[in-house]
Scaffold this motif. Structure first.
Motif, PDB file in Angstrom:
ATOM      1  N   ALA A  54       0.781  -1.271   0.002  1.00 42.38           N
ATOM      2  CA  ALA A  54      -0.154  -0.055  -0.016  1.00 42.38           C
ATOM      3  C   ALA A  54       0.893   1.323  -0.186  1.00 42.38           C
ATOM      4  O   ALA A  54       0.595   2.299  -0.423  1.00 42.38           O
ATOM      5  CB  ALA A  54      -0.980   0.101   1.192  1.00 42.38           C
ATOM      6  N   ARG A  55       1.865   1.158   0.508  1.00 40.83           N
ATOM      7  CA  ARG A  55       2.866   2.302   0.731  1.00 40.83           C
ATOM      8  C   ARG A  55       3.988   2.441  -0.720  1.00 40.83           C
ATOM      9  O   ARG A  55       4.712   3.490  -0.927  1.00 40.83           O
ATOM     10  CB  ARG A  55       3.920   2.217   1.881  1.00 40.83           C
ATOM     11  CG  ARG A  55       2.846   2.553   3.088  1.00 40.83           C
ATOM     12  CD  ARG A  55       3.893   2.408   4.537  1.00 40.83           C
ATOM     13  NE  ARG A  55       3.175   2.344   5.476  1.00 40.83           N
ATOM     14  CZ  ARG A  55       3.452   1.914   6.534  1.00 40.83           C
ATOM     15  NH1 ARG A  55       4.396   0.965   6.507  1.00 40.83           N
ATOM     16  NH2 ARG A  55       2.758   1.969   7.630  1.00 40.83           N
ATOM     17  N   LEU A  56       3.863   1.548  -1.655  1.00 40.96           N
ATOM     18  CA  LEU A  56       4.509   1.606  -2.807  1.00 40.96           C
ATOM     19  C   LEU A  56       4.421   3.210  -3.413  1.00 40.96           C
ATOM     20  O   LEU A  56       3.297   3.423  -3.532  1.00 40.96           O
ATOM     21  CB  LEU A  56       4.133   0.675  -3.957  1.00 40.96           C
ATOM     22  CG  LEU A  56       4.545  -0.741  -3.366  1.00 40.96           C
ATOM     23  CD1 LEU A  56       4.307  -1.799  -4.362  1.00 40.96           C
ATOM     24  CD2 LEU A  56       6.268  -0.881  -3.451  1.00 40.96           C
ATOM     25  N   PRO A  57       5.373   3.698  -3.912  1.00 38.52           N
ATOM     26  CA  PRO A  57       5.291   4.791  -4.682  1.00 38.52           C
ATOM     27  C   PRO A  57       4.463   4.728  -5.932  1.00 38.52           C
ATOM     28  O   PRO A  57       4.195   3.601  -6.472  1.00 38.52           O
ATOM     29  CB  PRO A  57       6.842   5.162  -5.145  1.00 38.52           C
ATOM     30  CG  PRO A  57       7.694   4.285  -4.501  1.00 38.52           C
ATOM     31  CD  PRO A  57       7.058   3.420  -4.066  1.00 38.52           C
ATOM     32  N   ALA A  58       3.856   5.616  -6.498  1.00 40.17           N
ATOM     33  CA  ALA A  58       3.108   5.563  -7.593  1.00 40.17           C
ATOM     34  C   ALA A  58       3.587   4.966  -8.896  1.00 40.17           C
ATOM     35  O   ALA A  58       2.984   4.110  -9.496  1.00 40.17           O
ATOM     36  CB  ALA A  58       2.583   7.082  -8.123  1.00 40.17           C
ATOM     37  N   ARG A  62       2.259   1.603 -10.681  1.00 41.12           N
ATOM     38  CA  ARG A  62       1.657   1.609 -11.990  1.00 41.12           C
ATOM     39  C   ARG A  62       2.420   0.287 -12.861  1.00 41.12           C
ATOM     40  O   ARG A  62       1.780  -0.113 -13.550  1.00 41.12           O
ATOM     41  CB  ARG A  62       2.417   2.866 -12.686  1.00 41.12           C
ATOM     42  CG  ARG A  62       1.241   3.907 -12.888  1.00 41.12           C
ATOM     43  CD  ARG A  62       1.647   4.889 -13.862  1.00 41.12           C
ATOM     44  NE  ARG A  62       1.491   6.306 -13.022  1.00 41.12           N
ATOM     45  CZ  ARG A  62       2.046   7.351 -12.723  1.00 41.12           C
ATOM     46  NH1 ARG A  62       3.510   7.086 -13.213  1.00 41.12           N
ATOM     47  NH2 ARG A  62       1.812   8.501 -12.200  1.00 41.12           N
ATOM     48  N   ILE A  63       3.599  -0.045 -12.340  1.00 40.39           N
ATOM     49  CA  ILE A  63       4.167  -1.223 -12.917  1.00 40.39           C
ATOM     50  C   ILE A  63       3.672  -2.563 -12.547  1.00 40.39           C
ATOM     51  O   ILE A  63       3.534  -3.416 -13.417  1.00 40.39           O
ATOM     52  CB  ILE A  63       5.867  -1.105 -12.388  1.00 40.39           C
ATOM     53  CG1 ILE A  63       6.559   0.005 -13.097  1.00 40.39           C
ATOM     54  CG2 ILE A  63       6.553  -2.361 -12.767  1.00 40.39           C
ATOM     55  CD1 ILE A  63       7.968   0.336 -12.693  1.00 40.39           C
ATOM     56  N   VAL A  64       3.118  -2.399 -11.161  1.00 38.41           N
ATOM     57  CA  VAL A  64       2.441  -3.752 -10.880  1.00 38.41           C
ATOM     58  C   VAL A  64       1.329  -3.886 -11.748  1.00 38.41           C
ATOM     59  O   VAL A  64       0.973  -4.749 -11.854  1.00 38.41           O
ATOM     60  CB  VAL A  64       2.449  -3.677  -9.235  1.00 38.41           C
ATOM     61  CG1 VAL A  64       1.325  -4.648  -8.820  1.00 38.41           C
ATOM     62  CG2 VAL A  64       3.740  -3.605  -8.562  1.00 38.41           C
ATOM     63  N   GLY A  65       0.764  -2.833 -11.999  1.00 38.78           N
ATOM     64  CA  GLY A  65      -0.502  -2.799 -12.666  1.00 38.78           C
ATOM     65  C   GLY A  65      -0.645  -3.016 -14.292  1.00 38.78           C
ATOM     66  O   GLY A  65      -1.362  -3.118 -14.516  1.00 38.78           O
ATOM     67  N   THR A  66       0.737  -3.062 -14.715  1.00 37.75           N
ATOM     68  CA  THR A  66       0.922  -3.535 -16.221  1.00 37.75           C
ATOM     69  C   THR A  66       0.472  -4.880 -16.463  1.00 37.75           C
ATOM     70  O   THR A  66       0.263  -5.620 -15.605  1.00 37.75           O
ATOM     71  CB  THR A  66       2.419  -3.239 -16.498  1.00 37.75           C
ATOM     72  OG1 THR A  66       3.225  -4.194 -15.921  1.00 37.75           O
ATOM     73  CG2 THR A  66       2.828  -1.942 -16.368  1.00 37.75           C
ATOM     74  N   SER A  67      -0.062  -5.091 -17.723  1.00 38.18           N
ATOM     75  CA  SER A  67      -0.342  -6.468 -18.050  1.00 38.18           C
ATOM     76  C   SER A  67       0.684  -7.410 -17.689  1.00 38.18           C
ATOM     77  O   SER A  67       0.247  -8.706 -17.412  1.00 38.18           O
ATOM     78  CB  SER A  67      -1.194  -6.421 -19.626  1.00 38.18           C
ATOM     79  OG  SER A  67      -0.105  -5.910 -20.374  1.00 38.18           O
ATOM     80  N   PHE A  68       1.737  -7.242 -18.287  1.00 44.65           N
ATOM     81  CA  PHE A  68       2.896  -8.002 -18.020  1.00 44.65           C
ATOM     82  C   PHE A  68       2.893  -8.724 -16.556  1.00 44.65           C
ATOM     83  O   PHE A  68       2.867  -9.766 -16.284  1.00 44.65           O
ATOM     84  CB  PHE A  68       4.203  -7.521 -18.504  1.00 44.65           C
ATOM     85  CG  PHE A  68       5.403  -8.601 -18.279  1.00 44.65           C
ATOM     86  CD1 PHE A  68       5.662  -9.797 -19.104  1.00 44.65           C
ATOM     87  CD2 PHE A  68       6.427  -8.344 -17.286  1.00 44.65           C
ATOM     88  CE1 PHE A  68       6.471 -10.457 -18.757  1.00 44.65           C
ATOM     89  CE2 PHE A  68       7.255  -8.938 -17.054  1.00 44.65           C
ATOM     90  CZ  PHE A  68       7.432 -10.145 -17.803  1.00 44.65           C
ATOM     91  N   VAL A  69       3.124  -7.669 -15.685  1.00 46.56           N
ATOM     92  CA  VAL A  69       3.239  -8.009 -14.129  1.00 46.56           C
ATOM     93  C   VAL A  69       1.870  -8.610 -13.709  1.00 46.56           C
ATOM     94  O   VAL A  69       2.111  -9.760 -12.956  1.00 46.56           O
ATOM     95  CB  VAL A  69       3.751  -6.602 -13.349  1.00 46.56           C
ATOM     96  CG1 VAL A  69       3.601  -7.030 -11.918  1.00 46.56           C
ATOM     97  CG2 VAL A  69       5.097  -6.173 -13.539  1.00 46.56           C
ATOM     98  N   GLN A  70       0.661  -8.097 -14.045  1.00 51.34           N
ATOM     99  CA  GLN A  70      -0.465  -8.766 -13.820  1.00 51.34           C
ATOM    100  C   GLN A  70      -0.458 -10.195 -14.125  1.00 51.34           C
ATOM    101  O   GLN A  70      -0.838 -11.160 -13.257  1.00 51.34           O
ATOM    102  CB  GLN A  70      -1.713  -8.066 -13.995  1.00 51.34           C
ATOM    103  CG  GLN A  70      -1.940  -6.777 -13.565  1.00 51.34           C
ATOM    104  CD  GLN A  70      -2.413  -6.933 -12.143  1.00 51.34           C
ATOM    105  OE1 GLN A  70      -3.205  -7.493 -11.865  1.00 51.34           O
ATOM    106  NE2 GLN A  70      -1.515  -6.256 -11.169  1.00 51.34           N
TER     107      GLN A  70
END
Length: 166
Positions: A54-58, A62-70
């Protein structure tokens, strides 16, 4: 668009304050109909990894939200067991805390202790279906508390409610 960081708040589930974070939960949509409260948040006790995430920087969010990481994360989830073990399903309890604040800043709270969630869902579903078939509910959209009263939940084994100072 990057979702906002969940704000942490401390709540007492009965053993002292613990950090919580806001989570998306379907009940928030029905809770308005039962209570008339327009700005409801659903929170859960936050484990240390959840608090770190929850404390990760924006940028990291955003990177975690990319289709590749997802896609990577979903493949890891697919390797996990489909659900809790029999022991987890049958033991322990769940604690829900409700706190309300009015326009003047006055607060009131309650703590509801229930049997494990899967068992309670099954019990309440069967009882609701029984009552509907018996003609105890009028047709149309309603929440269980609107149809059967705010104390409906208290009839189930292992469920108790206590008022708490917020």
């Amino acid at each position: 668009i990057t979702p906002p960081r969940p704000k942490e708040t401390l709540y007492d589930f009965g053993e002292g304050p613990r950090p919580t974070i806001v989570i998306p939960w379907g009940d928030v949509s029905t809770a308005y109909y039962s209570t008339g409260i327009p700005n409801i948040e659903i929170r859960m006790a936050a484990t240390p990894p959840m608090r770190v995430a929850a404390r990760l920087p924006a940028l990291a969010r955003r990177i975690v939200g990319t289709s590749f990481v997802q896609s990577l994360l979903k493949s890891q989830i697919d390797r996990m067991p489909e659900g809790p073990s029999e022991t987890v399903l049958r033991t322990g309890n769940r604690i829900l805390v409700g706190t309300v604040t009015n326009a003047k800043g006055d607060t009131a709270g309650t703590r509801l202790t229930t049997s494990p969630g899967y068992a309670l869902t099954a019990q309440t579903s069967v009882e609701i279906a029984r009552r509907v078939v018996a003609g105890e509910a009028k047709p149309g959209f309603q929440t269980p508390s609107l149809v059967f009263g705010a104390d409906f939940i208290l009839q189930f084994e292992g469920t108790r409610r206590e008022d708490v100072n917020s």
